[in-house]
Motif scaffolding. Structure first.
Motif, PDB file in Angstrom:
ATOM      1  N   ALA A  34       0.828  -1.214   0.000  1.00 20.28           N
ATOM      2  CA  ALA A  34       0.000   0.000   0.000  1.00 20.28           C
ATOM      3  C   ALA A  34       0.854   1.252   0.000  1.00 20.28           C
ATOM      4  CB  ALA A  34      -0.931  -0.013   1.205  1.00 20.28           C
ATOM      5  N   GLU A  35       1.978   1.212   0.714  1.00 19.03           N
ATOM      6  CA  GLU A  35       2.847   2.390   0.794  1.00 19.03           C
ATOM      7  C   GLU A  35       3.451   2.706  -0.574  1.00 19.03           C
ATOM      8  OE1 GLU A  35       7.002   3.793   2.943  1.00 19.03           O
ATOM      9  OE2 GLU A  35       5.814   2.206   3.874  1.00 19.03           O
ATOM     10  N   ARG A  75       2.699   6.066  -2.740  1.00 16.20           N
ATOM     11  CA  ARG A  75       3.822   6.908  -3.157  1.00 16.20           C
ATOM     12  C   ARG A  75       3.813   7.079  -4.670  1.00 16.20           C
ATOM     13  NH1 ARG A  75       8.725   4.361  -0.985  1.00 16.20           N
ATOM     14  NH2 ARG A  75       8.429   2.880  -2.670  1.00 16.20           N
ATOM     15  N   GLY A  76       3.547   5.997  -5.408  1.00 18.52           N
ATOM     16  CA  GLY A  76       3.503   6.072  -6.867  1.00 18.52           C
ATOM     17  C   GLY A  76       2.419   7.001  -7.361  1.00 18.52           C
ATOM     18  N   MET A  77       1.238   6.916  -6.746  1.00 21.81           N
ATOM     19  CA  MET A  77       0.128   7.801  -7.137  1.00 21.81           C
ATOM     20  C   MET A  77       0.475   9.258  -6.857  1.00 21.81           C
ATOM     21  SD  MET A  77      -3.181   5.461  -5.985  1.00 21.81           S
ATOM     22  CE  MET A  77      -3.804   6.822  -5.095  1.00 21.81           C
ATOM     23  N   CYS A 133       2.035  14.667  -8.714  1.00 17.99           N
ATOM     24  CA  CYS A 133       2.948  15.814  -8.601  1.00 17.99           C
ATOM     25  C   CYS A 133       3.620  16.103  -9.941  1.00 17.99           C
ATOM     26  CB  CYS A 133       4.010  15.542  -7.538  1.00 17.99           C
ATOM     27  SG  CYS A 133       3.382  15.517  -5.852  1.00 17.99           S
ATOM     28  N   ARG A 134       4.042  15.054 -10.642  1.00 20.56           N
ATOM     29  CA  ARG A 134       4.699  15.227 -11.933  1.00 20.56           C
ATOM     30  C   ARG A 134       3.728  15.833 -12.953  1.00 20.56           C
ATOM     31  NH1 ARG A 134       4.588  12.376 -16.379  1.00 20.56           N
ATOM     32  NH2 ARG A 134       3.690  10.488 -15.458  1.00 20.56           N
ATOM     33  N   GLN A 135       2.515  15.307 -12.997  1.00 25.15           N
ATOM     34  CA  GLN A 135       1.534  15.814 -13.956  1.00 25.15           C
ATOM     35  C   GLN A 135       1.113  17.245 -13.623  1.00 25.15           C
ATOM     36  OE1 GLN A 135      -1.442  12.710 -13.813  1.00 25.15           O
ATOM     37  NE2 GLN A 135      -0.402  11.488 -15.384  1.00 25.15           N
ATOM     38  N   LYS A 183       8.224   2.619 -12.985  1.00 21.66           N
ATOM     39  CA  LYS A 183       7.987   1.541 -12.017  1.00 21.66           C
ATOM     40  C   LYS A 183       7.568   2.113 -10.664  1.00 21.66           C
ATOM     41  CE  LYS A 183      10.943  -2.094 -13.882  1.00 21.66           C
ATOM     42  NZ  LYS A 183      12.144  -2.913 -13.657  1.00 21.66           N
ATOM     43  N   ILE A 184       8.224   3.202 -10.244  1.00 22.09           N
ATOM     44  CA  ILE A 184       7.858   3.834  -8.971  1.00 22.09           C
ATOM     45  C   ILE A 184       6.414   4.317  -9.037  1.00 22.09           C
ATOM     46  CG2 ILE A 184       8.332   5.723  -7.352  1.00 22.09           C
ATOM     47  CD1 ILE A 184      11.265   5.636  -8.359  1.00 22.09           C
TER      48      ILE A 184
END
Length: 199
Positions: free
Chosen positions: A3-4, A8-10, A15-17, A39-40
């Motif tokens: 879940a972590e 973090r990936g979401m 943030c990037r978008q 992958k992250i």
């Protein structure tokens, strides 16, 4: 996928978008491959703390923003809004914990001007953690000893009670130099966007 990692990936993708940045652009800024970053974002990559710091710096965000898994209602800033309170050691908001080698917890985040975090580095590991921030950071060593090396090669050996100011945009490396855990408090200091600019 845990879940972590998924959370973090979401957060990373959002943030990037939000910055309108492609994976390739983020790759060029961080030196990490676009495939690894993908992958992250998909919750299957497990970056080191040093890679987390590179990503955060490139996106202009804090590790707190990227790593925090609590909802806005659970954050310390809203849970204790406008009241005096005691925060017990087991009530800190965990930001991240890397294999019990480095634990980073929020203890105050209710102001737009500063945040306070606790960093615990495990003893005897001699792991080096690289960082660079867009904000000034003031550290206080409360237990153990720590070495801090700035990007210009200046090195400070800190013991219990010592304090250090690390200015924004200063690359630095921290390492626990004691056999026991090193515990330190860090104040992130943010400029007031409404303050008049000095020349």
């Amino acid at each position: 996928m845990n879940a972590e990692q998924k959370s973090r990936g979401m957060h990373l993708r959002m943030c990037r978008q939000k910055k309108k940045m492609t994976l390739q652009a983020l790759s060029e800024l961080t030196g990490l491959s676009a495939g690894f970053l993908s992958k992250i974002e998909n919750g299957v990559g497990n970056p080191s703390i040093n890679n987390i710091q590179k990503i955060c710096y490139a996106l202009g965000i804090t590790a707190n923003e990227l790593m925090a898994t609590k909802t806005s209602d659970e954050l310390l800033s809203t849970a204790n809004d406008h009241s005096s309170y005691v925060l017990r050691g087991n009530e800190r908001c965990l930001i991240y914990n890397f294999s019990d080698m480095m634990r980073f917890e929020a203890v105050y985040e209710g102001s737009p001007h500063f945040k306070i975090n606790i960093m615990t580095l495990s003893g005897g590991a001699n792991e080096h953690y690289n960082s660079i921030h867009s904000y000034d950071e003031f550290g206080i060593i409360s237990k153990g000893t720590m070495s801090v090396e700035l990007g210009d090669g200046t090195k400070y050996d800190l013991v219990e009670g010592d304090c250090i100011m690390i200015r924004a945009q200063t690359p630095h490396t921290v390492v626990n130099t004691s056999p026991e855990a090193c515990i330190s408090s860090w104040v992130e200091i943010y400029e007031d966007p409404n303050a008049p600019k000095t020349t």
